[in-house]
Scaffold this motif. Structure first.
Motif, short mmCIF file in Angstrom:
data_model
loop_
_atom_site.label_atom_id
_atom_site.label_comp_id
_atom_site.label_asym_id
_atom_site.label_seq_id
_atom_site.Cartn_x
_atom_site.Cartn_y
_atom_site.Cartn_z
N ARG A 39 -14.40 -50.44 -36.69
CA ARG A 39 -14.37 -49.81 -35.38
C ARG A 39 -15.75 -49.94 -34.73
NH1 ARG A 39 -9.49 -45.52 -34.72
NH2 ARG A 39 -8.02 -46.60 -36.07
N ASP A 163 -18.74 -42.30 -29.10
CA ASP A 163 -17.89 -41.21 -29.58
C ASP A 163 -17.72 -41.33 -31.09
OD1 ASP A 163 -16.13 -39.14 -29.89
OD2 ASP A 163 -14.45 -40.13 -28.90
N VAL A 164 -18.80 -41.07 -31.80
CA VAL A 164 -18.82 -41.10 -33.26
C VAL A 164 -19.50 -39.83 -33.75
CG1 VAL A 164 -19.79 -42.24 -35.31
CG2 VAL A 164 -18.88 -43.62 -33.43
N ILE A 181 -7.96 -35.34 -39.99
CA ILE A 181 -8.23 -36.52 -39.17
C ILE A 181 -7.40 -36.43 -37.89
CG2 ILE A 181 -8.26 -39.04 -39.11
CD1 ILE A 181 -8.20 -38.90 -42.22
N ARG A 182 -8.08 -36.49 -36.77
CA ARG A 182 -7.40 -36.40 -35.47
C ARG A 182 -6.57 -37.66 -35.21
NH1 ARG A 182 -12.47 -35.52 -31.78
NH2 ARG A 182 -13.52 -36.50 -33.58
N GLU A 184 -5.21 -41.05 -33.97
CA GLU A 184 -5.85 -42.29 -33.52
C GLU A 184 -7.32 -42.40 -33.92
OE1 GLU A 184 -5.08 -43.05 -29.41
OE2 GLU A 184 -2.92 -42.78 -29.61
N ARG A 185 -7.82 -41.48 -34.73
CA ARG A 185 -9.18 -41.58 -35.25
C ARG A 185 -9.14 -42.21 -36.64
NH1 ARG A 185 -13.23 -40.25 -31.51
NH2 ARG A 185 -14.57 -39.54 -33.23
N GLU A 212 -7.63 -44.98 -42.47
CA GLU A 212 -6.88 -45.04 -41.22
C GLU A 212 -5.45 -44.56 -41.47
OE1 GLU A 212 -8.25 -48.50 -38.35
OE2 GLU A 212 -7.76 -49.35 -40.32
N ASP A 231 -16.67 -40.19 -38.43
CA ASP A 231 -15.42 -39.97 -37.72
C ASP A 231 -15.47 -40.83 -36.47
OD1 ASP A 231 -13.24 -39.03 -36.31
OD2 ASP A 231 -13.83 -36.92 -36.37
N LEU A 232 -14.58 -41.85 -36.40
CA LEU A 232 -14.67 -42.91 -35.42
C LEU A 232 -13.44 -42.95 -34.54
CD1 LEU A 232 -15.64 -45.20 -38.30
CD2 LEU A 232 -17.20 -44.96 -36.40
N ARG A 233 -13.65 -43.32 -33.28
CA ARG A 233 -12.52 -43.42 -32.36
C ARG A 233 -11.75 -44.73 -32.60
NH1 ARG A 233 -13.42 -46.90 -28.00
NH2 ARG A 233 -15.56 -47.63 -27.80
#
Length: 233
Positions: A39, A163-164, A181-182, A184-185, A212, A231-233
């Motif tokens: 990502r 946005d990390v 984990i939100r 799509e993150r 993922e 934590d990555l978008r």
């Protein structure tokens, strides 16, 4: 999906006895098209720098560069006029933006330096270059995830142009923490030292893991362990 990147499978480079570096993702002369980053996470290098040695001044641009010191201390100097020493447990953040030059040096005559160098792709290019550093105590990271880096700077974290969220934790044996984990993150977990179990997978020093399409992870330690969680978008 949980994909484990074992420590021994990372790229490796050694320069004149003063630098040893393990590359989680492709970097410099190490190139693997399967591992070009994850990502917005582009580089995780685990570097060992010999005493009284270091990197001469060199340029960067359009990258968020984070140094997390594991052992020893690093002396920093850059083209913005910043000078300082970053010790174990501390971090520095550089916004390379339109361009910055910096050098890093191990000033100790007796102790080697160990650190993670982390590059994150920015959400915009051409920003003004900048520099910050911060200290986080062992107690802040002990058996909990301590937010070190974020886009909004909440909870005393250092701001970056992406946005990390980057967390650090020192987990004692027998302790467990969870992370939701939100949608799509995705997560990247990087072990600095120790023995962890992440859900049903065992991780050792130097291992990384891409996570993922999962809703929750559980992290347990069988020996004292230090790790970073992105934590990555």
């Amino acid at each position: 999906m949980m994909y484990q990147r074992h420590s021994q499978d990372r790229g490796y480079a050694e320069f004149g006895g003063w630098l040893k570096s393990h590359h989680t993702f492709s970097f410099s002369d190490y190139h693997d098209p399967r591992f070009m980053g994850f990502r917005d996470l582009r580089v995780i290098n685990q570097d060992w720098i010999a005493r009284d040695s270091g990197f001469p001044a060199h340029p960067h641009r359009d990258m968020e560069i984070i140094t997390y010191v594991l052992q020893g201390e690093v002396a920093h100097q850059d083209s913005l006029g910043n000078q300082g020493t970053i010790k174990a447990g501390e971090i520095q953040v550089m916004h390379a933006g339109t361009g910055i030059r910096h050098g890093e040096f191990n000033p100790s005559k007796t102790e080697d330096l160990q650190l993670f160098q982390i590059w994150i792709l920015p959400d915009k290019v051409g920003v003004a270059p900048g520099y910050t550093q911060a200290s986080f105590t062992r107690e802040e990271k002990l058996n909990r995830l301590r937010l070190l880096v974020s886009r909004d700077g909440r909870e005393g974290s250092q701001k970056i142009h992406q946005d990390v969220d980057m967390y650090a934790c020192i987990l004692e044996p027998g302790h467990m923490i969870g992370f939701d984990i939100r949608p799509e993150r995705a997560l990247w977990l990087q072990v600095a030292e120790g023995d962890l179990k992440v859900n049903d997978k065992v991780m050792k020093s130097g291992d990384g893991m891409a996570i993922e399409d999962e809703k929750h992870i559980k992290i347990e330690a069988s020996a004292e362990s230090e790790f970073l969680l992105f934590d990555l978008r």
